[in-house]
Design a protein around this motif. Structure first.
Motif, PDB file in Angstrom:
ATOM      1  N   ARG A 127       0.819  -1.218   0.000  1.00 26.42           N
ATOM      2  CA  ARG A 127       0.000   0.000   0.000  1.00 26.42           C
ATOM      3  C   ARG A 127       0.852   1.268   0.000  1.00 26.42           C
ATOM      4  O   ARG A 127       0.314   2.375  -0.079  1.00 26.42           O
ATOM      5  N   HIS A 128       2.159   1.104   0.084  1.00 21.71           N
ATOM      6  CA  HIS A 128       3.072   2.249   0.140  1.00 21.71           C
ATOM      7  C   HIS A 128       3.722   2.554  -1.206  1.00 21.71           C
ATOM      8  O   HIS A 128       4.726   3.256  -1.268  1.00 21.71           O
TER       9      HIS A 128
ATOM     10  N   LEU B  96       2.816   4.254  -4.799  1.00 22.72           N
ATOM     11  CA  LEU B  96       1.829   5.082  -5.498  1.00 22.72           C
ATOM     12  C   LEU B  96       2.001   4.899  -7.002  1.00 22.72           C
ATOM     13  O   LEU B  96       3.111   4.969  -7.525  1.00 22.72           O
TER      14      LEU B  96
ATOM     15  N   ASN C  70      -4.402   4.909  -7.747  1.00 26.08           N
ATOM     16  CA  ASN C  70      -4.712   3.844  -6.792  1.00 26.08           C
ATOM     17  C   ASN C  70      -6.202   3.872  -6.480  1.00 26.08           C
ATOM     18  O   ASN C  70      -6.795   4.938  -6.269  1.00 26.08           O
TER      19      ASN C  70
ATOM     20  N   GLY D  80      -5.777   0.569   0.146  1.00 25.75           N
ATOM     21  CA  GLY D  80      -5.259   1.546  -0.792  1.00 25.75           C
ATOM     22  C   GLY D  80      -4.128   1.036  -1.655  1.00 25.75           C
ATOM     23  O   GLY D  80      -3.450   1.817  -2.315  1.00 25.75           O
TER      24      GLY D  80
ATOM     25  N   SER E   5       6.479  11.673  -1.360  1.00 27.46           N
ATOM     26  CA  SER E   5       5.286  12.418  -0.939  1.00 27.46           C
ATOM     27  C   SER E   5       5.470  13.920  -1.089  1.00 27.46           C
ATOM     28  O   SER E   5       4.492  14.654  -1.210  1.00 27.46           O
TER      29      SER E   5
ATOM     30  N   SER F 148       0.070  11.403  -0.584  1.00 36.16           N
ATOM     31  CA  SER F 148      -0.164  10.154   0.133  1.00 36.16           C
ATOM     32  C   SER F 148       0.184   8.930  -0.702  1.00 36.16           C
ATOM     33  O   SER F 148      -0.097   8.862  -1.898  1.00 36.16           O
ATOM     34  N   GLY F 149       0.773   7.938  -0.039  1.00 37.31           N
ATOM     35  CA  GLY F 149       1.031   6.645  -0.653  1.00 37.31           C
ATOM     36  C   GLY F 149       2.420   6.451  -1.198  1.00 37.31           C
ATOM     37  O   GLY F 149       2.809   5.327  -1.499  1.00 37.31           O
TER      38      GLY F 149
ATOM     39  N   LYS G 259       1.383   7.811   4.237  1.00 37.85           N
ATOM     40  CA  LYS G 259       0.229   7.135   3.631  1.00 37.85           C
ATOM     41  C   LYS G 259      -0.984   7.450   4.485  1.00 37.85           C
ATOM     42  O   LYS G 259      -1.045   7.087   5.666  1.00 37.85           O
TER      43      LYS G 259
ATOM     44  N   SER H  36      -6.861   4.680   4.682  1.00 35.99           N
ATOM     45  CA  SER H  36      -7.819   4.480   3.604  1.00 35.99           C
ATOM     46  C   SER H  36      -9.240   4.711   4.100  1.00 35.99           C
ATOM     47  O   SER H  36      -9.510   4.777   5.312  1.00 35.99           O
TER      48      SER H  36
END
Length: 651
Positions: free
Chosen positions: A98-99, A101, A110, A117, A140, A145-146, A432, A435
């Motif tokens: 989830r990290h 993007l 995403n 996410g 970031s 985010s992500g 992140k 979600s």
């Protein structure tokens, strides 16, 4: 399952005229990287660890999906639960899936309806992708985010310059009842440019469940997918451009319920992406642009009862992401001792929503929520003494509910021509956001998301060197590289002790080194290899993080003996990787209740192509030639041996 493929290919072939025309040049990718700093920069001067996969690479290596293309990227671990279409998670430099993007032409895509996410890398076909830029490390400060582990940016194909009309296409078929193809037209005039294309892929595929299970039946997980892309641009004035892009993608494929086969388990996955951009150059130094983009995702998982599984499922996940962006770049040129002085700044507004229902009562999972955020970013880049490139950036995300985050990144590259070397040093923070499911989702009456969750955070730094070594009369005989990286993760989200909600309860760390070597012993031969060593640890338990192998090696060769022939063998070896408790299975299907390790495995691929004429190329793609039974995720085996032959044309 072939309906999507047939409809898409029929439309694509209808675009191609019936008579041959004069050959036109291939669409050329720029020699600069944009994703790493938002500023076009020559790749050897980018102050970040970057991998670029060009259209030529995609075709010569036979990549058909995004998951295939990323498997040889240093620091990237792709874990796919079977063959094409199956869920594929990406772990960059030890971070969670989830990290990472994912961007399409610089826009985050995403899916907001995915519970964590994370991005599914197994769904994207590459017929309309011109190049892929992978930035490793925190991003970031650029994209929000992500982007803790890094960013993957897919850049779509554009019309060729100075070519009023060009038609291109591809047709292929092979084992496992595989059919694939794409086709389109593109062109550029003095004021207008356009590209319209379609692509499709259909295959019977192979069984995703490992054959070692006693209950295995060999039931296959077929795939049928199609996509279409339309881009139109206009230049009202020499310094102004407006363009629109519309992209549709829809896939249908089967799933298994490891450790058992599940013949009636099917997924439909559809995405619409659209954007309108306007850009102008003012006063000769100020490039300013507005963008509005929308991504609409819809996934439906239908699983009817059968003789092997009594499960009945009808899950629907709907996610929408809106992005509104005002971006600017100022090109100052030379200022004092600095040259190529450039500055970026802008504002981004994002709206995410999820309307999803999965499972049945009393365990039904529901997420119906919307989140909004506004970000302000600024960055700058300059070159000193014709050898030192410096970049700095900061971004403030203001979000509803979790208070926002300030991310920064600093980086520098130093050319040392005296020893034919380049040095890299960078550091930064990333985050992140929780979600929509993590904040607002429910599971029956016993689980409630936590709206007070904080963002997951990281601090990372890297230091690297790349050197060119002359030998045997060649100045570019070898290029050797090494990059050390270290990341600290804070406030990771996991279940509370009662499993009734989620909390920021975990810290972790990852560190390692990415080693690379490219040898060019002759003009017709290039050998490339990379070895990533990664160590991860959960700070609370001391245990390694799941599915992050300590060792991963990828190697390939480009052999061009002449006559338009190019041969590319590719070998990918993955060391043993840990699985969490109850995530591994014995051969009888019973769960392993402790941390266990997946066995190492290797995959050998081979692609050969021949440019028969200036307009026509023939190729053959062999996958998993040794029929390896490697399990990237415990219980899920990679796709079996296959062969596809086809032709590409451009005229």
């Amino acid at each position: 399952m072939r309906s999507i493929f047939l409809v898409t290919c029929a439309g694509a072939l209808a675009l191609a005229p019936s008579a041959w025309a004069q050959p036109a040049p291939q669409i050329q990718a720029p020699e600069t990287v944009v994703t790493a700093t938002r500023i076009p920069t020559p790749q050897d001067r980018v102050p970040a660890a970057v991998t670029v996969i060009t259209r030529q690479d995609i075709e010569e290596r036979g990549y058909r999906t995004l998951a295939e293309a990323l498997r040889t990227v240093p620091g990237m671990r792709l874990v796919q639960a079977g063959g094409v279409g199956q869920q594929a998670s990406g772990f960059l430099r030890g971070s969670a899936s989830r990290h990472v993007l994912v961007l399409l032409d610089g826009v985050p895509i995403n899916d907001p309806s995915e519970p964590n996410g994370a991005y599914n890398f197994g769904n994207e076909l590459l017929g309309d992708i011109q190049r892929i830029e992978v930035v490793r490390g925190p991003a970031s400060a650029l994209y929000g985010s992500g982007a803790i582990g890094g960013v993957v940016n897919m850049i779509t194909r554009r019309a060729p310059a100075n070519t009023p009309f060009q038609a291109f296409g591809e047709v292929a078929g092979g084992t496992q009842r595989t059919l694939g193809g794409n086709g389109g037209v593109a062109g550029t005039t003095e004021r207008y440019d356009y590209l319209f294309m379609g692509q499709g892929l259909s295959t019977r595929a192979s069984d995703a469940t490992a054959p070692r299970f006693w209950s295995n039946t060999g039931e296959r997980e077929g795939f049928s997918g199609g996509a279409a892309t339309a881009r139109v641009g206009v230049r009202p004035t020499p310094t102004t451009r407006i363009e629109g892009l519309l992209r549709w993608r829809e896939n249908q494929f089967g799933l298994d319920n490891v450790p058992n086969d599940d013949p009636n388990n099917e997924i439909e996955d559809r995405r619409w992406f659209g954007q309108v951009r306007g850009e102008a150059v003012l006063f000769g130094i100020w490039t300013t642009g507005l963008r509005a983009a929308v991504t609409d995702d819809r996934r439906r998982n239908v699983n009817l009862p059968d003789s092997l599984s009594p499960t009945r499922t009808d899950d629907i996940f709907r996610g929408t992401r809106e992005t509104y962006d005002w971006g600017n770049r100022l090109d100052f040129g030379t200022v004092g001792a600095a040259r190529d002085v450039r500055m970026t700044f802008g504002i981004t507004r994002e709206i995410e929503s999820s309307d999803s229902t999965a499972g049945s009562l009393p365990f039904q999972t529901v997420t119906d929520a919307t989140a909004r955020s506004t970000a302000y970013h600024v960055g700058g880049q300059a070159r000193f003494l014709d050898r030192l490139e410096i970049f700095g950036g900061v971004r403030q995300d203001e979000a509803e509910g979790y208070g926002g985050f300030t991310a920064w990144r600093l980086g520098a590259t130093l050319d040392v021509p005296e020893v034919n070397s380049r040095l890299l040093l960078s550091a930064g923070t990333a985050f992140k956001a929780p979600s929509l499911f993590q904040r607002f989702g429910t599971i029956g009456t016993f689980f409630q998301g936590n709206p007070d969750l904080r963002p997951e955070e990281s601090f990372a730094w890297e230091a690297g060197i790349e050197s060119d070594l002359p030998a045997f009369g060649r100045d570019d005989f070898a290029t050797l590289g090494a990059t050390f990286f270290q990341t600290r993760f804070r406030d990771l989200i996991n279940f509370n002790a009662a499993f009734s909600s989620l909390e920021n309860v975990e810290d972790a760390r990852a560190q390692g080194v990415e080693l690379s070597a490219t040898l060019r012993p002759a003009a017709w031969l290039e050998l490339t290899a990379n070895w990533t060593i990664t160590e991860t640890r959960d700070d609370a338990t001391g245990a390694p993080l799941a599915r992050r192998p300590r060792n991963a090696v990828a190697g390939l060769a480009r052999i061009a003996p002449g006559g338009g022939v190019v041969i590319v063998p590719e070998l990918i070896w993955t060391g043993r990787s840990p699985e969490g408790p109850f995530a591994s299975y014995n051969d009888d299907g019973s769960s392993v209740t402790t941390i266990a390790y997946n066995k190492p495995g290797a995959v050998l691929n081979l692609t050969a192509s021949w440019q028969a004429t200036e307009a026509i190329a023939l190729y053959a793609e062999g996958r998993n030639l040794t029929n390896s039974r490697f399990e990237p995720a415990n219980g899920f085996v990679i796709a079996g041996r296959s062969l596809v032959v086809g032709t590409r044309f451009v005229f």
